[in-house]
Write a protein that holds these residues in place. Structure first.
Motif, PDB file in Angstrom:
ATOM      1  N   ILE A 253      60.928 -40.573  15.248  1.00 37.17           N
ATOM      2  CA  ILE A 253      62.155 -39.919  14.783  1.00 37.17           C
ATOM      3  C   ILE A 253      62.022 -38.407  14.900  1.00 37.17           C
ATOM      4  N   LEU A 254      60.861 -37.874  14.485  1.00 37.51           N
ATOM      5  CA  LEU A 254      60.633 -36.429  14.563  1.00 37.51           C
ATOM      6  C   LEU A 254      60.641 -35.940  16.010  1.00 37.51           C
ATOM      7  N   GLU A 255      60.023 -36.694  16.903  1.00 36.44           N
ATOM      8  CA  GLU A 255      60.016 -36.300  18.317  1.00 36.44           C
ATOM      9  C   GLU A 255      61.431 -36.310  18.888  1.00 36.44           C
ATOM     10  N   THR A 256      62.205 -37.330  18.530  1.00 32.94           N
ATOM     11  CA  THR A 256      63.595 -37.413  18.991  1.00 32.94           C
ATOM     12  C   THR A 256      64.401 -36.248  18.422  1.00 32.94           C
TER      13      THR A 256
ATOM     14  N   LEU B  65      67.065 -31.050  18.915  1.00 34.30           N
ATOM     15  CA  LEU B  65      67.136 -29.668  18.443  1.00 34.30           C
ATOM     16  C   LEU B  65      66.911 -28.690  19.589  1.00 34.30           C
ATOM     17  N   SER B  66      65.991 -29.013  20.462  1.00 37.51           N
ATOM     18  CA  SER B  66      65.729 -28.171  21.619  1.00 37.51           C
ATOM     19  C   SER B  66      66.947 -28.113  22.537  1.00 37.51           C
ATOM     20  N   GLN B  67      67.577 -29.276  22.737  1.00 32.03           N
ATOM     21  CA  GLN B  67      68.782 -29.313  23.568  1.00 32.03           C
ATOM     22  C   GLN B  67      69.910 -28.502  22.933  1.00 32.03           C
ATOM     23  N   LYS B  68      70.073 -28.645  21.613  1.00 34.40           N
ATOM     24  CA  LYS B  68      71.121 -27.880  20.910  1.00 34.40           C
ATOM     25  C   LYS B  68      70.814 -26.386  20.974  1.00 34.40           C
ATOM     26  N   ASN B  69      69.544 -26.023  20.874  1.00 33.76           N
ATOM     27  CA  ASN B  69      69.142 -24.623  20.954  1.00 33.76           C
ATOM     28  C   ASN B  69      69.470 -24.049  22.334  1.00 33.76           C
ATOM     29  N   THR B  70      69.215 -24.844  23.374  1.00 36.17           N
ATOM     30  CA  THR B  70      69.549 -24.431  24.737  1.00 36.17           C
ATOM     31  C   THR B  70      71.066 -24.215  24.864  1.00 36.17           C
ATOM     32  N   GLU B  71      71.841 -25.158  24.320  1.00 42.55           N
ATOM     33  CA  GLU B  71      73.307 -25.020  24.360  1.00 42.55           C
ATOM     34  C   GLU B  71      73.758 -23.783  23.592  1.00 42.55           C
ATOM     35  N   LEU B  72      73.144 -23.557  22.435  1.00 36.63           N
ATOM     36  CA  LEU B  72      73.500 -22.394  21.626  1.00 36.63           C
ATOM     37  C   LEU B  72      73.183 -21.084  22.363  1.00 36.63           C
TER      38      LEU B  72
END
Length: 120
Positions: free
Chosen positions: A77-80, A85-92
């Protein structure tokens, strides 16, 4: 006659000695049986304690396996979540870059607008 009395006394002593040996043997046999019974009880109690300890150890192994499974699921769950979060950070970051570009374009347009006003 004296010889008969001596023989009689000798035989009586032998019988008494034999009687004492038999008595000690019976006494020893009784003690041995009691000790054997005591050891049998101790052995049975130890066997029951060992069975109980084995059951407790089996329970602990099952709990550890369950905990291990829980930890593995939590790790997944943490890895997912970290990936999301990394993908959202990239989008942000992309949105922020787009916003900064729009602000810069707006500033440039405002500067051109002010220059046109001054020219009039």
């Amino acid at each position: 006659m004296l010889q008969q009395k001596l023989w009689y006394i000798s035989e009586k002593d032998k019988l008494q000695s034999a009687k004492n040996v038999i008595f000690k043997f019976v006494e020893f046999t009784g003690q041995y049986s009691a000790k054997q019974e005591e050891l049998t009880k101790d052995c049975k109690a130890t066997k029951e304690q060992l069975a109980s300890a084995t059951d407790k150890a089996d329970d602990l192994v099952k709990k550890l396996e369950n905990t291990n499974g829980d930890l593995e699921r939590t790790k997944n769950i943490l890895e997912t979540s970290q990936l999301e979060l990394s993908q959202k950070n990239t989008e942000l970051n992309k949105l922020k870059a787009d916003y900064d570009k729009v602000v810069l374009d707006q500033d440039n347009l405002n500067g051109e607008h002010d220059a046109l006003k001054e020219d009039k």
